[in-house]
Design an enzyme around this catalytic site. Structure first.
Site: not given
Length: 361
Positions: A202-204, A235, A279
């Site tokens: 998960i990073h977006r 992030r 994602d």
């Protein structure tokens, strides 16, 4: 001919490694690293594993707001281009580094090539969508990974300079799969059995910057019940720090949270996962190429071929949809149509770059 290649984020390091190999011996390829990704696990390890020479220019821009980061990159890249006076500039993908490189080149009237052109999510709230659209409309050569990408450009009136090359990430996967199998010990390190775990990323910004969406995704992972590996993007880690969502992850006994992993370890985890939740556009493709079913934690995807084939399902950040897909999604391994080319995209790109000034590749 002198070419300047501009990168800044981990997916771009994978792509430039493949293209730079094809350019070697035919062009003077000058690598510019903007510094958009700068942690060792997000940057240096990729140069080490992929055999990429150290960049001739490391701009060290780092993180920041989109406008500030892109503006700083634009000014710094312009200085490099004025000094080097290349015959062409190559940019990759859809990051702020991509757009800054494109703007710097086009304003100096330097021929611009875009690797991975024509992708569209049709969601302009995504910074990546804005970056890729603007870059495509500024480019002289547009190297498309799929037929869909070519069609997207045609719908926007872009037909000149468009070439269907295939996907350079497929080139990279083929080139590094065997070394990855030999050099990665990640399954042993994490005590994983093949096809007996889930892999999630998960990073977006659309997920990490929205507390509701991020909370729903963490809840889905916590309720998954199966052994799950989660390499945590900086992030995402920063957003979770000190929150109940972080505690939810920590208290889930089936979840192993790791630092960001290198390319070879990620390939090994992807190849042997029962299913991947992500994602990331690159991870979606790699899942497809390995024949591993994928759940995309977004409301849309640029890689529509993966959904059309049944290899990938879109759930958004909906906990119940994700859990339902975990129970039912069983795409057949190795049964996906070969939509990303023949593994020779980089060679085609090198030949097309030579055509800019009539040079023989």
């Amino acid at each position: 001919m002198k070419i300047v290649s501009i990168v800044g984020a981990r997916p771009q390091f994978v792509k430039v490694a493949a293209v730079s190999r094809a350019l070697q011996g035919h062009f003077q390829d000058i690598l510019v690293h903007t510094g958009q990704h700068y942690d060792h696990g997000m940057s240096a390890i990729f140069f080490e594993e992929l055999g990429i020479a150290a960049p001739q220019y490391h701009l060290g821009i780092g993180s920041g707001t989109h406008g500030s980061q892109t503006g700083q990159m634009l000014a710094a890249i312009e200085e490099v281009l004025l000094k080097e006076n290349p015959g062409a500039v190559i940019v990759y993908g859809d990051t702020n580094s991509t757009l800054a490189g494109a703007l710097a080149a086009v304003k100096l009237h330097i021929p611009l090539a875009h690797v991975e052109a024509g992708l569209r999510s049709f969601n302009k709230k995504m910074p990546e969508e804005v970056n890729r659209r603007l870059t495509d409309h500024a480019s002289d050569l547009l190297f498309c990974p799929t037929v869909t990408a070519v069609e997207n450009l045609a719908h926007e009136g872009i037909e000149k300079g468009v070439h269907l090359t295939g996907d350079v990430m497929y080139d990279a996967l083929l080139y590094h799969s065997r070394p990855g199998r030999e050099r990665s010990a990640i399954l042993k390190t994490l005590s994983l059995a093949p096809k007996a775990y889930l892999l999630a990323t998960i990073h977006r910004a659309e997920n990490t910057d929205d507390p509701g969406r991020l909370g729903a995704l963490i809840e889905a992972l916590a309720k998954a019940g199966e052994r799950l590996v989660l390499p945590l993007h900086p992030r995402t880690r920063e957003t979770l720090k000190g929150t109940p969502r972080a505690k939810r992850l920590e208290e889930a006994p089936h979840i192993t949270v790791t630092e960001p992993l290198g390319y070879l370890d990620m390939l090994a985890l992807e190849r042997h996962a029962r299913l991947i939740l992500t994602d990331s556009g690159g991870v979606q493709k790699e899942a497809y190429l390995f024949g591993v079913p994928c759940i995309t934690l977004r409301d849309e995807t640029e890689w529509v071929e993966t959904v059309a084939s049944g290899a990938n399902v879109l759930t958004g950040a909906d906990t119940e949809k994700i859990l339902a897909a975990l129970g039912t999604h069983r795409a057949g391994a190795g049964a996906f149509p070969p939509v990303y080319g023949d593994g020779r995209a980089s060679e085609k790109i090198a030949a097309l770059m030579a055509g800019i000034h009539g040079e023989a590749p």
